[in-house]
Scaffold this active site. Structure first.
Site, PDB file in Angstrom:
ATOM      1  N   HIS A   1      68.217  56.470   4.508  1.00 48.14           N
ATOM      2  CA  HIS A   1      67.944  56.479   3.070  1.00 48.14           C
ATOM      3  C   HIS A   1      67.199  57.763   2.743  1.00 48.14           C
ATOM      4  O   HIS A   1      66.201  58.089   3.396  1.00 48.14           O
ATOM      5  CB  HIS A   1      67.103  55.261   2.661  1.00 48.14           C
ATOM      6  CG  HIS A   1      67.116  55.005   1.188  1.00 48.14           C
ATOM      7  ND1 HIS A   1      66.510  55.860   0.277  1.00 48.14           N
ATOM      8  CD2 HIS A   1      67.665  54.009   0.447  1.00 48.14           C
ATOM      9  CE1 HIS A   1      66.684  55.387  -0.939  1.00 48.14           C
ATOM     10  NE2 HIS A   1      67.384  54.273  -0.869  1.00 48.14           N
TER      11      HIS A   1
ATOM     12  N   ASP B   1      70.160  47.298   2.884  1.00 46.00           N
ATOM     13  CA  ASP B   1      71.503  46.717   2.926  1.00 46.00           C
ATOM     14  C   ASP B   1      71.794  46.098   4.295  1.00 46.00           C
ATOM     15  O   ASP B   1      72.446  45.055   4.383  1.00 46.00           O
ATOM     16  CB  ASP B   1      72.544  47.790   2.601  1.00 46.00           C
ATOM     17  CG  ASP B   1      72.375  48.348   1.204  1.00 46.00           C
ATOM     18  OD1 ASP B   1      72.370  47.549   0.258  1.00 46.00           O
ATOM     19  OD2 ASP B   1      72.235  49.570   1.057  1.00 46.00           O
TER      20      ASP B   1
END
Length: 381
Positions: free
Chosen positions: A284, A325
């Site tokens: 990320h 996720d």
């Protein structure tokens, strides 16, 4: 690991005077900590210094500033709702991970909305008369948006009521049982999940409630800047969330896990990378050392071998950490949730953030209308 620089190294990379370096620190733009070898000296976060140097290299032309704000760049819209700072997700000054240890989504909404009264997402919609899933969620929000009042000229408390009603409708549309209980309990009931699983759902919803100016939140704010009803702002957020690069990442993560079980982790990872596809649910841009939301959820899950082997293989091959996720995919398998549970959890939790940003945008009374930099042909004459 985070790299730290000495004062002399920081001054050299920035090419500034010590007073300027200290000013950056005092404004929170550069992280600082005592030097472990000599507490009288300080060290400075290399990532922050690199970001400042990059911004300066771009120059200060309006075009350069505007372009740098589009993708993971310069902050573009002021907000007091949430931010990501040095690897931590902050909700109105509170650490979101710490908050998720005990808070409900309703309590988190009270915080993010700066509400002066308790928030409820209660719904008495008959379970026999409802279906659940993404199409139902769109239908419910569309109906509310079509009937809703413009958000302009109304007090924040009234807009918050609209947001609560829209979130309540979204909850039942996504599978929550009717009732007055906190929404995570009702969602667990709808999904036939026992109490320990219900608490994991609670924690996930809180961690998903907001994430600064992500794509769906930006869409919700754009809608709010036009005076659209709050339900329409949430509908804009929901539509944006359906993209595979946003709310669809959880489904892609489950596909990657299944590929890893069928082919073996190394082969599955190699195939994804060979087709120039980024590995879903890993890494990320805002969390180079790992997503704290995933780090908060994963230790509480009974993770199966397929998930563990994939996580370890990805880190060994790429150095990337799992993000939220991945945690949602692991949670879906661990609790035997509906296949699209990652999207449903994302949509329900983030509806709280969409509401907060819609209200903030309306009360700021500032339109969002950027200009395009045209690079097409112009006819002569």
């Amino acid at each position: 690991m985070t790299e730290w620089l000495t004062r002399d190294e920081a001054l050299e990379r920035l090419n500034v005077r010590p007073q300027t370096l200290y000013a950056y620190v005092s404004r929170g733009r550069i992280g600082m900590k005592p030097d472990g070898a000599d507490p009288r000296r300080s060290q400075y976060r290399a990532d922050d210094i690199a970001a400042l140097a990059t911004r300066r290299d771009r120059g200060r032309s309006p075009q350069a500033i505007a372009e740098s704000a589009i993708a993971w760049g310069e902050p573009a819209i002021p907000t007091s709702i949430s931010t990501v700072l040095h690897g931590r997700l902050i909700y109105r000054g509170k650490d979101a991970v710490e908050l998720s240890a005990t808070a409900t989504l309703e309590e988190t909404a009270g915080l993010l909305w700066a509400s002066d009264r308790p928030v409820s997402f209660a719904s008495l919609t008959s379970s026999a008369a409802r279906q659940s899933g993404t199409p139902t969620a769109f239908a419910r929000l569309s109906a509310l948006a079509a009937e809703g009042w413009s958000s302009l000229g109304r007090r924040p408390a009234m807009l918050q009521q609209d947001g609560a009603a829209a979130t309540s409708a979204l909850a039942t549309a996504l599978g929550a049982s009717p009732g007055h209980e906190p929404v995570h309990i009702r969602l667990a009931q709808g999904w036939s999940v026992e109490a320990p699983g219900a608490d994991l759902i609670r924690k996930a919803l809180v961690l998903l409630a907001d994430h600064e100016l992500n794509a769906s939140t930006f869409a919700a704010r754009v809608a709010a800047s036009t005076g659209a009803p709050v339900a329409a702002c949430l509908l804009a957020g929901l539509a944006t969330l359906t993209g595979p690069r946003h709310g669809g990442a959880g489904a892609a993560a489950i596909t990657l896990v299944e590929d890893a079980e069928r082919l073996g982790p190394d082969e599955a990872i190699a195939r994804w990378l060979a087709h120039d596809r980024p590995l879903p649910s890993f890494g990320h841009p805002l969390y180079p050392e790992g997503d704290p939301r995933a780090q908060a959820l994963l230790p509480d899950l009974e993770i199966d071998d397929g998930i563990v082997h994939l996580r370890d293989a990805v880190f060994a091959m790429t150095g990337l950490h799992p993000n939220i996720d991945f945690a949602l995919a692991a949670m879906t398998r661990s609790l035997s949730l509906p296949a699209d549970a990652p999207f449903r959890l994302f949509a329900l939790g983030r509806s709280v953030g969409w509401t907060a940003h819609a209200v903030e945008q309306v009360t700021s009374n500032r339109p969002i209308r950027p200009r395009a930099r045209y690079d097409g042909p112009i006819s002569a004459g």
